[in-house]
Structure formats: C-alpha cells, structure tokens
Design an enzyme around this catalytic site. Structure first.
Site, PDB file in Angstrom:
ATOM      1  N   ILE A   1      24.208  22.067 -39.410  1.00  0.00           N
ATOM      2  CA  ILE A   1      24.253  23.217 -38.490  1.00  0.00           C
ATOM      3  C   ILE A   1      24.502  22.649 -37.104  1.00  0.00           C
ATOM      4  O   ILE A   1      23.650  21.945 -36.547  1.00  0.00           O
ATOM      5  CB  ILE A   1      22.931  24.014 -38.447  1.00  0.00           C
ATOM      6  CG1 ILE A   1      22.670  24.674 -39.793  1.00  0.00           C
ATOM      7  CG2 ILE A   1      23.004  25.094 -37.358  1.00  0.00           C
ATOM      8  CD1 ILE A   1      21.469  25.617 -39.784  1.00  0.00           C
ATOM      9  N   ASP A   2      25.659  22.943 -36.570  1.00  0.00           N
ATOM     10  CA  ASP A   2      25.923  22.587 -35.182  1.00  0.00           C
ATOM     11  C   ASP A   2      25.674  23.855 -34.365  1.00  0.00           C
ATOM     12  O   ASP A   2      26.150  24.940 -34.735  1.00  0.00           O
ATOM     13  CB  ASP A   2      27.378  22.121 -35.044  1.00  0.00           C
ATOM     14  CG  ASP A   2      27.678  21.669 -33.622  1.00  0.00           C
ATOM     15  OD1 ASP A   2      26.819  20.993 -33.017  1.00  0.00           O
ATOM     16  OD2 ASP A   2      28.769  21.996 -33.112  1.00  0.00           O
TER      17      ASP A   2
ATOM     18  N   ASP B   1      18.956  23.449 -41.823  1.00  0.00           N
ATOM     19  CA  ASP B   1      19.621  22.169 -41.544  1.00  0.00           C
ATOM     20  C   ASP B   1      19.489  21.195 -42.721  1.00  0.00           C
ATOM     21  O   ASP B   1      20.484  20.651 -43.214  1.00  0.00           O
ATOM     22  CB  ASP B   1      18.934  21.512 -40.336  1.00  0.00           C
ATOM     23  CG  ASP B   1      19.828  21.427 -39.125  1.00  0.00           C
ATOM     24  OD1 ASP B   1      21.047  21.351 -39.294  1.00  0.00           O
ATOM     25  OD2 ASP B   1      19.277  21.421 -38.008  1.00  0.00           O
TER      26      ASP B   1
ATOM     27  N   ASP C   1      29.428  15.932 -34.092  1.00  0.00           N
ATOM     28  CA  ASP C   1      29.570  17.069 -33.171  1.00  0.00           C
ATOM     29  C   ASP C   1      31.024  17.312 -32.786  1.00  0.00           C
ATOM     30  O   ASP C   1      31.310  18.301 -32.090  1.00  0.00           O
ATOM     31  CB  ASP C   1      28.750  16.812 -31.888  1.00  0.00           C
ATOM     32  CG  ASP C   1      27.270  17.149 -32.066  1.00  0.00           C
ATOM     33  OD1 ASP C   1      26.947  18.032 -32.873  1.00  0.00           O
ATOM     34  OD2 ASP C   1      26.438  16.508 -31.380  1.00  0.00           O
TER      35      ASP C   1
ATOM     36  N   THR D   1      22.261  24.594 -33.161  1.00  0.00           N
ATOM     37  CA  THR D   1      20.991  25.060 -33.728  1.00  0.00           C
ATOM     38  C   THR D   1      20.417  26.206 -32.883  1.00  0.00           C
ATOM     39  O   THR D   1      19.853  27.153 -33.425  1.00  0.00           O
ATOM     40  CB  THR D   1      19.964  23.910 -33.793  1.00  0.00           C
ATOM     41  OG1 THR D   1      19.982  23.206 -32.565  1.00  0.00           O
ATOM     42  CG2 THR D   1      20.288  22.950 -34.880  1.00  0.00           C
TER      43      THR D   1
ATOM     44  N   ASP E   1      27.782  17.742 -39.814  1.00  0.00           N
ATOM     45  CA  ASP E   1      26.763  18.412 -39.011  1.00  0.00           C
ATOM     46  C   ASP E   1      26.415  19.685 -39.780  1.00  0.00           C
ATOM     47  O   ASP E   1      27.189  20.634 -39.818  1.00  0.00           O
ATOM     48  CB  ASP E   1      27.308  18.751 -37.619  1.00  0.00           C
ATOM     49  CG  ASP E   1      26.196  19.143 -36.657  1.00  0.00           C
ATOM     50  OD1 ASP E   1      25.127  19.553 -37.132  1.00  0.00           O
ATOM     51  OD2 ASP E   1      26.423  19.043 -35.431  1.00  0.00           O
TER      52      ASP E   1
ATOM     53  N   GLU F   1      23.960  14.217 -39.716  1.00  0.00           N
ATOM     54  CA  GLU F   1      23.031  14.272 -38.579  1.00  0.00           C
ATOM     55  C   GLU F   1      21.570  14.072 -39.001  1.00  0.00           C
ATOM     56  O   GLU F   1      20.807  13.429 -38.296  1.00  0.00           O
ATOM     57  CB  GLU F   1      23.158  15.627 -37.857  1.00  0.00           C
ATOM     58  CG  GLU F   1      22.193  15.687 -36.668  1.00  0.00           C
ATOM     59  CD  GLU F   1      22.257  16.962 -35.858  1.00  0.00           C
ATOM     60  OE1 GLU F   1      22.981  17.900 -36.237  1.00  0.00           O
ATOM     61  OE2 GLU F   1      21.562  17.011 -34.835  1.00  0.00           O
TER      62      GLU F   1
ATOM     63  N   SER G   1      28.022  25.375 -30.196  1.00  0.00           N
ATOM     64  CA  SER G   1      28.639  24.768 -31.381  1.00  0.00           C
ATOM     65  C   SER G   1      30.127  24.463 -31.257  1.00  0.00           C
ATOM     66  O   SER G   1      30.759  24.751 -30.240  1.00  0.00           O
ATOM     67  CB  SER G   1      28.408  25.636 -32.638  1.00  0.00           C
ATOM     68  OG  SER G   1      29.373  26.676 -32.704  1.00  0.00           O
TER      69      SER G   1
HETATM   70  N1  LIG Z   1      22.400  15.658 -23.576  1.00  0.00           N
HETATM   71  C1  LIG Z   1      23.317  16.100 -24.422  1.00  0.00           C
HETATM   72  N2  LIG Z   1      24.630  16.141 -24.039  1.00  0.00           N
HETATM   73  C2  LIG Z   1      25.563  16.595 -24.875  1.00  0.00           C
HETATM   74  N3  LIG Z   1      25.308  17.052 -26.140  1.00  0.00           N
HETATM   75  C3  LIG Z   1      24.045  17.038 -26.559  1.00  0.00           C
HETATM   76  C4  LIG Z   1      22.993  16.573 -25.741  1.00  0.00           C
HETATM   77  N4  LIG Z   1      21.841  16.697 -26.431  1.00  0.00           N
HETATM   78  C5  LIG Z   1      22.153  17.199 -27.644  1.00  0.00           C
HETATM   79  N5  LIG Z   1      23.489  17.405 -27.725  1.00  0.00           N
HETATM   80  C6  LIG Z   1      24.274  17.884 -28.858  1.00  0.00           C
HETATM   81  O1  LIG Z   1      24.830  19.142 -28.532  1.00  0.00           O
HETATM   82  C7  LIG Z   1      25.052  19.800 -29.764  1.00  0.00           C
HETATM   83  C8  LIG Z   1      25.272  21.265 -29.538  1.00  0.00           C
HETATM   84  O2  LIG Z   1      26.387  21.408 -28.746  1.00  0.00           O
HETATM   85  P1  LIG Z   1      26.699  22.766 -27.976  1.00  0.00           P
HETATM   86  O3  LIG Z   1      25.903  22.760 -26.735  1.00  0.00           O
HETATM   87  O4  LIG Z   1      28.166  22.643 -27.739  1.00  0.00           O
HETATM   88  O5  LIG Z   1      26.312  23.867 -28.896  1.00  0.00           O
HETATM   89  C9  LIG Z   1      23.820  19.503 -30.538  1.00  0.00           C
HETATM   90  O6  LIG Z   1      24.141  19.628 -31.891  1.00  0.00           O
HETATM   91  P2  LIG Z   1      23.093  20.335 -32.918  1.00  0.00           P
HETATM   92  O7  LIG Z   1      22.957  21.756 -32.517  1.00  0.00           O
HETATM   93  O8  LIG Z   1      23.791  20.124 -34.194  1.00  0.00           O
HETATM   94  O9  LIG Z   1      21.816  19.554 -32.801  1.00  0.00           O
HETATM   95  C10 LIG Z   1      23.469  18.069 -30.122  1.00  0.00           C
HETATM   96  O10 LIG Z   1      23.904  17.082 -31.047  1.00  0.00           O
HETATM   97 MG   LIG Z   2      25.661  19.270 -33.594  1.00  0.00          MG
HETATM   98 MG   LIG Z   3      20.640  18.317 -33.638  1.00  0.00          MG
HETATM   99 MG   LIG Z   4      23.235  19.919 -36.148  1.00  0.00          MG
END
Ligand SMILES: Nc1ncnc2c1ncn2[C@@H]1O[C@H](COP(=O)(O)O)[C@@H](OP(=O)(O)O)[C@H]1O
Ligand SMILES: [Mg+2]
Ligand SMILES: [Mg+2]
Ligand SMILES: [Mg+2]
Length: 398
Positions: free
Chosen positions: A190-191, A109, A338, A193, A188, A132, A308
């Site tokens: 890494i979206d 990241d 995101d 993670t 972002d 991020e 993601s």
């Molecule tokens: N309570 C929440 N509701 C919605 N999204 C959230 C959340 N908590 C964290 N996230 C976000 O959800 C992203 C991942 O989305 P998804 O579930 O679609 O893979 C995370 O990005 P990162 O992985 O970049 O931290 C984070 O920013």
């Molecule tokens: Mg993200």
């Molecule tokens: Mg994050």
């Molecule tokens: Mg991220």
C-alpha cells in the site's frame, strides 16, 4: 486530498472541483466499490496472458517480451487491491479515524504483501522481492493480535489455509537487498498509507527490475476515477507498462486485456497552462519550494495534492502535467518501491522523470534511490523548463 480542509473549502474553482474528486476520496464511493473477500478466491485467478511463451530475461538482447511477468503482476496487483478494499470496508470506521488508529492499514499492508508474494512465488519461484514490509511486528507474543488478523485476512483469499509461519515467510520474501544484477521485483503493498486511511488515493505498486532497470510496472489505484471528466463515474484504475511497449490503463477489476487503452502524457507546451501535483504530506515534499517553482513557471492553478503513486498515474494520462517531490531533508533516501512502477509508466506514456538535479532515477543500487534526491516528472515538452526552475529555486541545496 488537502489534509484537514473541510470538503466545501477544497472546491473553490471549477478546475479544482474536478481535481477534488480525483485527488480526494469519497468514502461512500470507495466503500461501495470495495469488494467482498468472501466472493473472491485467488484460485479463480486466470492469468490473462498471450504468452505461454517463456519470458526472455537475458537483457543483453532486445528480445525481452515480459508477457508472463506483465500478466502475473496484474493479477497480483488486482488481488492485493481487493484485499485492501475489503479491509477498508470492514475495518476503517469513524471510530478508527477519530482515534487515528492505524491498525487497519497495517493489516492490509501485511496482507497485501503476503498475497502478492504468494502469487509471485507460484509463478516465478526464483525471483527475489524488494518489498516494503517485514514480519518483525508480527512476531512473538507482542505481535500476536496483529498476526492473527493478518493470517485471517490472507486465508480468506487462499485456496488452502496457510499457517502463520508460512504467511510470515511469504512477507519476508520481500527482504531482498536489490542491486544491479539479475531480476527482482519491488513491491509497495500500500503506497499512500495515509490516503488509504482517509478513503482517498492509495496504490498497490509492483515492478520488475532487470539488470538495474525497471522493465515492467503495474499500479493498482482503487480510488482513482476511471475518467477525470466523470467525477461521479466509476473508480478503480490499473495502469501497466512494459519497456518499449507503451503504457496502458484498464479498469482495476474489469475487462482484462481487451479493456486496455493506451495512455499518453499531456502535450502542454507552456508551463503557464500546466497543473502540478504533489504529496499531501508536507513531510514528504516541500510545499514552500513547490510554490516558488510554480511562480517561476507562471503556473496559476492551485497544486493538486494527493497521496501515493497515483500522482505518476495522473501525469501519465495527462490529468496533470508535472509531479514535484522536493526533499525536505537532504539525508532522506527515496525507496525504490515508492517509484519503480510509476517511473516506467511515465516513460512509456511519453513523459520524463529524473531527480531534482535532472539525473535519471537509479534503481540499480539497492533498496533505496541513494544516488538521487527528490523526483520530478513532467510531460516531455516542458520537462527541461521545469528542471531549470527547480534548479533555480533549490540553488544547489541537494
Ligand atoms: N521524509 C520523507 N520524504 C519523502 N518520502 C517519504 C518520507 N517519509 C516517508 N516517505 C514515503 O512517502 C510515501 C508516500 O508518498 P506520498 O506522500 O507521495 O503519498 C510513503 O510510502 P507508504 O505510504 O507506502 O509508507 C513513504 O515511503
Ligand atoms: Mg510507499
Ligand atoms: Mg510505509
Ligand atoms: Mg507502503
């Protein structure tokens, strides 16, 4: 994909089998496809642009072309994707997985954010970035071990070694507050993670916002199959869209602009024939509400769960017809990084995106989408029907 289900249980129908490959990962494949940093240097970056013409950012005219931004964003995303893939190959092991050790994704990241910001600064030194990550966890004695790993990683891809202070400065170029005026990027690194750590879907996401609207978006999706119907085929997709110019996909580390093909959202017109996707993480979306919405829409196919912004990619090229992101908590504010790249890629592929109340996502406020709740994307034919079902199910909760 579906969290802790064993692989054999994930594939109970032919459709689902097809999808299992798309939404899930294959550690062997993603490892094999990871490229070695040793053979990569960003000095080899060749900006594949047909636009040495300057980019016109004043948005009061319709002349904005964004050719250089598009090309630089692609190169930055490709470079960061290679960094992430190399980290996965080198640092994600059975041991880190068993111990639920998140340090590999943390290193990737920070490394990816530094590399993207380095490339953006080189080409657009005046553009701020809403990223991020920040360098807080890398500072001081407490952050020394992590900082050294990040510095080593970044220096494998730079022409000249950068000092740790310089790398922390680059990471902190992402601290811009955003807002309605002028140009800024949102990143972002890494979206997804959690998807990254499982060897499943993740994305490097970069977008340019000018005067509060997303104008350019790039998604690097290293583990996404290039063709859904060739599940054992190549993986690694890059999607790109510029406002008014359509959406395209190409191989992530492939043939450049000549390799680009236009992508289109599906034409499914009856929701009973639709496939919908949603987050793997139940904390990020309500799987219960989505099941109720699916029932109202007569959808019988199981939901496709993947991490993601690859979900936006799936809707943009018609692999899925709907993406539901339904708030678990009214207080949560979605982050602009995101959604920005996915948002323009959906619009330019002919799909539509709003929040759960049918309001367009407002990228002009700051670092979060504070005027919106949740996200709904779908092809244009069924979008209104989907929003009606969302509204009926959530009954004004948000
Ligand atoms: N309570 C929440 N509701 C919605 N999204 C959230 C959340 N908590 C964290 N996230 C976000 O959800 C992203 C991942 O989305 P998804 O579930 O679609 O893979 C995370 O990005 P990162 O992985 O970049 O931290 C984070 O920013
Ligand atoms: Mg993200
Ligand atoms: Mg994050
Ligand atoms: Mg991220």
């Amino acid at each position: 994909m579906t969290g802790n289900l064993p692989a054999a249980m994930r594939c109970c129908t032919a459709t689902f089998q097809r999808w299992a490959v798309l939404s899930g990962g294959n550690r062997a494949v993603s490892r094999a496809s990871g490229s070695s940093l040793a053979c990569f240097s960003w000095k080899h970056i060749n900006i594949d642009t047909d636009s040495n013409q300057s980019t016109f950012r004043t948005y009061s005219t319709q002349l904005a072309y964004f050719g250089k931004e598009r090309a630089v964003a692609i190169e930055a995303v490709e470079c960061a994707s290679r960094v992430c893939q190399a980290v996965f190959k080198r640092l994600v092991t059975e041991e880190t997985l068993t111990k639920k050790d998140k340090s590999p994704v943390t290193v990737a990241d920070f490394g990816a954010q530094a590399v993207v910001n380095l490339i953006l600064e080189k080409h657009f030194p005046d553009d701020p970035v809403v990223g991020e990550e920040d360098s807080k966890d890398l500072q001081g004695e407490e952050g020394r071990v992590l900082r050294e790993k990040v510095v080593d990683l970044v220096n494998t891809v730079t022409e000249q070694p950068l000092s740790s202070d310089e790398i922390l400065r680059l990471i902190d170029r992402g601290q811009y507050a955003g807002g309605p005026k002028g140009s800024h990027w949102t990143l972002d690194p890494i979206d997804g993670t959690k998807g990254f750590l499982r060897g499943e879907q993740f994305a490097v996401c970069l977008a340019l916002i000018v005067d509060g609207k997303v104008r350019v978006g790039v998604l690097g999706c290293p583990n996404l199959p290039y063709e859904l119907d060739k599940p054992d085929g190549e993986r690694g997709v890059l999607m790109v869209a510029v406002e008014g110019q359509g959406a395209f996909q190409r191989r992530l580390h492939g043939g450049g602009r000549a390799d680009e093909v236009p992508i289109h959202a599906s034409k499914v017109a009856d929701t009973k024939d639709a496939t919908f996707c949603e987050s793997v993480e139940a904390a990020h979306t309500s799987h219960g509400d989505s099941a109720n919405i699916a029932k109202l829409l007569n959808i019988t196919r199981p939901s496709v769960r993947m991490d993601s912004q690859c979900k936006y990619a799936a809707v943009a090229r018609g692999d899925a017809d709907i993406y539901l992101r339904l708030p678990q908590k009214a207080a949560y504010e979605e982050k602009i990084w995101d959604h920005a790249a996915g948002n323009i890629i959906i619009h330019e592929s002919g799909g539509r995106v709003t929040d759960v109340n049918g309001k367009p996502l407002d990228f002009s406020i700051g670092r979060t989408l504070s005027a919106n709740k949740g996200v709904i994307a779908a092809n244009a034919n069924i979008f209104d029907t989907v929003i009606d079902a969302v509204q009926t199910t959530l009954a004004g909760k948000f």
